[in-house]
Write a protein that holds these residues in place. Structure first.
Motif, PDB file in Angstrom:
ATOM      1  N   GLU A  43     -25.862 -39.089   8.788  1.00 53.39           N
ATOM      2  CA  GLU A  43     -25.907 -39.940   7.721  1.00 53.39           C
ATOM      3  C   GLU A  43     -24.825 -39.831   6.621  1.00 53.39           C
ATOM      4  O   GLU A  43     -24.140 -40.538   6.163  1.00 53.39           O
ATOM      5  CB  GLU A  43     -27.386 -40.350   7.023  1.00 53.39           C
ATOM      6  CG  GLU A  43     -27.424 -41.399   6.116  1.00 53.39           C
ATOM      7  CD  GLU A  43     -28.710 -41.473   5.874  1.00 53.39           C
ATOM      8  OE1 GLU A  43     -28.868 -42.305   4.651  1.00 53.39           O
ATOM      9  OE2 GLU A  43     -29.882 -40.983   6.209  1.00 53.39           O
ATOM     10  N   TYR A  46     -21.265 -40.337   8.122  1.00 52.65           N
ATOM     11  CA  TYR A  46     -21.025 -41.795   8.414  1.00 52.65           C
ATOM     12  C   TYR A  46     -20.823 -42.708   7.222  1.00 52.65           C
ATOM     13  O   TYR A  46     -20.296 -43.552   7.274  1.00 52.65           O
ATOM     14  CB  TYR A  46     -21.370 -42.395   9.599  1.00 52.65           C
ATOM     15  CG  TYR A  46     -21.126 -41.749  10.821  1.00 52.65           C
ATOM     16  CD1 TYR A  46     -19.667 -41.753  11.216  1.00 52.65           C
ATOM     17  CD2 TYR A  46     -21.797 -41.051  11.719  1.00 52.65           C
ATOM     18  CE1 TYR A  46     -19.145 -41.468  12.471  1.00 52.65           C
ATOM     19  CE2 TYR A  46     -21.003 -40.376  12.847  1.00 52.65           C
ATOM     20  CZ  TYR A  46     -19.975 -40.625  13.148  1.00 52.65           C
ATOM     21  OH  TYR A  46     -19.241 -40.149  14.522  1.00 52.65           O
ATOM     22  N   SER A  47     -21.593 -42.244   6.148  1.00 58.29           N
ATOM     23  CA  SER A  47     -21.797 -43.179   5.075  1.00 58.29           C
ATOM     24  C   SER A  47     -21.159 -42.689   3.712  1.00 58.29           C
ATOM     25  O   SER A  47     -21.415 -43.398   2.636  1.00 58.29           O
ATOM     26  CB  SER A  47     -23.332 -43.454   4.773  1.00 58.29           C
ATOM     27  OG  SER A  47     -24.022 -42.267   4.439  1.00 58.29           O
ATOM     28  N   LYS A  52     -16.068 -44.329   4.785  1.00 54.98           N
ATOM     29  CA  LYS A  52     -16.226 -45.931   4.549  1.00 54.98           C
ATOM     30  C   LYS A  52     -15.009 -46.659   4.486  1.00 54.98           C
ATOM     31  O   LYS A  52     -15.049 -47.757   4.841  1.00 54.98           O
ATOM     32  CB  LYS A  52     -17.171 -46.019   3.179  1.00 54.98           C
ATOM     33  CG  LYS A  52     -18.712 -46.021   3.245  1.00 54.98           C
ATOM     34  CD  LYS A  52     -19.341 -46.626   2.254  1.00 54.98           C
ATOM     35  CE  LYS A  52     -20.727 -46.434   2.422  1.00 54.98           C
ATOM     36  NZ  LYS A  52     -21.716 -46.989   1.124  1.00 54.98           N
ATOM     37  N   ARG A  55     -14.182 -47.100   8.047  1.00 52.57           N
ATOM     38  CA  ARG A  55     -15.308 -48.294   8.222  1.00 52.57           C
ATOM     39  C   ARG A  55     -14.672 -49.636   7.941  1.00 52.57           C
ATOM     40  O   ARG A  55     -14.735 -50.767   8.634  1.00 52.57           O
ATOM     41  CB  ARG A  55     -16.733 -48.042   7.965  1.00 52.57           C
ATOM     42  CG  ARG A  55     -17.313 -47.039   8.734  1.00 52.57           C
ATOM     43  CD  ARG A  55     -18.715 -46.871   7.976  1.00 52.57           C
ATOM     44  NE  ARG A  55     -19.604 -47.834   7.550  1.00 52.57           N
ATOM     45  CZ  ARG A  55     -20.599 -47.835   6.826  1.00 52.57           C
ATOM     46  NH1 ARG A  55     -21.108 -46.651   6.400  1.00 52.57           N
ATOM     47  NH2 ARG A  55     -21.314 -48.789   6.480  1.00 52.57           N
ATOM     48  N   THR A  67     -22.714 -51.042   8.759  1.00 52.76           N
ATOM     49  CA  THR A  67     -23.700 -51.090   7.511  1.00 52.76           C
ATOM     50  C   THR A  67     -23.969 -49.631   7.258  1.00 52.76           C
ATOM     51  O   THR A  67     -24.475 -49.103   8.454  1.00 52.76           O
ATOM     52  CB  THR A  67     -24.571 -52.111   7.311  1.00 52.76           C
ATOM     53  OG1 THR A  67     -25.510 -51.890   8.379  1.00 52.76           O
ATOM     54  CG2 THR A  67     -23.963 -53.419   7.566  1.00 52.76           C
ATOM     55  N   ASP A  68     -24.204 -49.400   6.066  1.00 51.75           N
ATOM     56  CA  ASP A  68     -25.050 -48.190   5.906  1.00 51.75           C
ATOM     57  C   ASP A  68     -26.456 -48.110   6.663  1.00 51.75           C
ATOM     58  O   ASP A  68     -27.201 -47.091   6.988  1.00 51.75           O
ATOM     59  CB  ASP A  68     -25.523 -47.946   4.383  1.00 51.75           C
ATOM     60  CG  ASP A  68     -24.167 -47.416   3.707  1.00 51.75           C
ATOM     61  OD1 ASP A  68     -22.997 -47.033   4.361  1.00 51.75           O
ATOM     62  OD2 ASP A  68     -24.111 -47.361   2.527  1.00 51.75           O
ATOM     63  N   VAL A  71     -25.918 -46.974  10.056  1.00 50.25           N
ATOM     64  CA  VAL A  71     -25.924 -45.529   9.969  1.00 50.25           C
ATOM     65  C   VAL A  71     -27.131 -44.757  10.064  1.00 50.25           C
ATOM     66  O   VAL A  71     -27.303 -43.729  10.862  1.00 50.25           O
ATOM     67  CB  VAL A  71     -24.985 -44.795   8.768  1.00 50.25           C
ATOM     68  CG1 VAL A  71     -25.027 -43.469   8.493  1.00 50.25           C
ATOM     69  CG2 VAL A  71     -23.327 -45.449   8.641  1.00 50.25           C
ATOM     70  N   ARG A  72     -27.997 -45.294   9.231  1.00 50.16           N
ATOM     71  CA  ARG A  72     -29.489 -44.597   9.302  1.00 50.16           C
ATOM     72  C   ARG A  72     -30.063 -44.647  10.509  1.00 50.16           C
ATOM     73  O   ARG A  72     -30.639 -43.810  10.851  1.00 50.16           O
ATOM     74  CB  ARG A  72     -30.194 -45.170   7.967  1.00 50.16           C
ATOM     75  CG  ARG A  72     -29.812 -44.537   6.710  1.00 50.16           C
ATOM     76  CD  ARG A  72     -30.876 -45.177   5.551  1.00 50.16           C
ATOM     77  NE  ARG A  72     -30.838 -46.524   5.543  1.00 50.16           N
ATOM     78  CZ  ARG A  72     -30.006 -47.304   4.580  1.00 50.16           C
ATOM     79  NH1 ARG A  72     -28.714 -46.522   4.243  1.00 50.16           N
ATOM     80  NH2 ARG A  72     -29.837 -48.789   4.471  1.00 50.16           N
ATOM     81  N   ARG A 168     -21.305 -34.282   0.205  1.00 50.42           N
ATOM     82  CA  ARG A 168     -22.541 -35.153   0.042  1.00 50.42           C
ATOM     83  C   ARG A 168     -24.047 -34.665   0.198  1.00 50.42           C
ATOM     84  O   ARG A 168     -25.040 -34.962  -0.659  1.00 50.42           O
ATOM     85  CB  ARG A 168     -22.340 -36.533   0.910  1.00 50.42           C
ATOM     86  CG  ARG A 168     -23.175 -37.651   0.851  1.00 50.42           C
ATOM     87  CD  ARG A 168     -22.504 -38.740   1.850  1.00 50.42           C
ATOM     88  NE  ARG A 168     -23.428 -39.706   1.867  1.00 50.42           N
ATOM     89  CZ  ARG A 168     -23.632 -40.803   1.140  1.00 50.42           C
ATOM     90  NH1 ARG A 168     -22.860 -40.933  -0.009  1.00 50.42           N
ATOM     91  NH2 ARG A 168     -24.373 -41.790   1.221  1.00 50.42           N
TER      92      ARG A 168
END
Length: 176
Positions: A43, A46-47, A52, A55, A67-68, A71-72, A168
């Motif tokens: 997560e 990719y978020s 992004k 993306r 979308t996020d 990703v989740r 992150r």
């Protein structure tokens, strides 16, 4: 980004099957304090802001929005496609993604860091593979000019992506 180091692929890496036979494969790693779940790593990777941007470009240039929330779902193992990729293989601690054209692979893995910075530290792995194209005339597998031209950028970008995911995750751990 000195905490991001190139390394050999672990023997059990799902990406290892691409380290031979003319394909290009790389691996980068970093250690961080604490236990990081594979889902949290996927997560964060990719978020994050850096990914992004990729993306965004894929949504605009290749009509592959994401979308996020997706990703989740990918991180939780509830989704097998994401933007321009599909899951090729997955274990509890690894994810191997293949682009829809079948030329590139993206791999994420977590493991306990050996001799880490504390009793519980995690090693984050990120690797990529590029599969050669078979020349229709000669039958030879070739990587092509574009691959060679972009390899330096790819190596830098891989380090930036892993650094961004690590940062992150570190921010999330401090906030918890």
């Amino acid at each position: 980004m000195s905490s991001i180091q190139p390394c050999e692929l672990p023997d059990r890496a799902l990406l290892a099957r691409y380290a031979h036979g003319g394909a290009y494969a790389d691996c980068y790693t970093t250690d961080m304090a604490g236990i990081v779940s594979h889902a949290a790593y996927v997560e964060a990777f990719y978020s994050g802001a850096v990914f992004k941007l990729e993306r965004f470009l894929l949504a605009r240039l290749a009509s592959r929005p994401s979308t996020d929330a997706q990703v989740r779902q990918l991180a939780a193992g509830e989704r097998d496609t994401f933007s321009a990729w599909k899951v090729e293989a997955r274990t509890d601690d690894q994810l191997l993604m293949c682009d829809l054209a079948g030329r590139t692979r993206s791999w994420l893995m977590v493991a306990q860091a050996p001799g880490g910075s504390g009793p519980s530290s995690t090693r984050l792995y990120f690797g990529s593979a590029v599969v050669p194209v078979v020349d229709k005339v000669s039958g030879e597998a070739r990587m092509g000019f574009l691959f060679k031209a972009l390899l330096g950028f790819h190596k830098l970008y891989s380090r930036v992506l892993l650094h961004a995911a690590r940062s992150r995750l570190a921010r999330a751990a401090r906030a918890a």
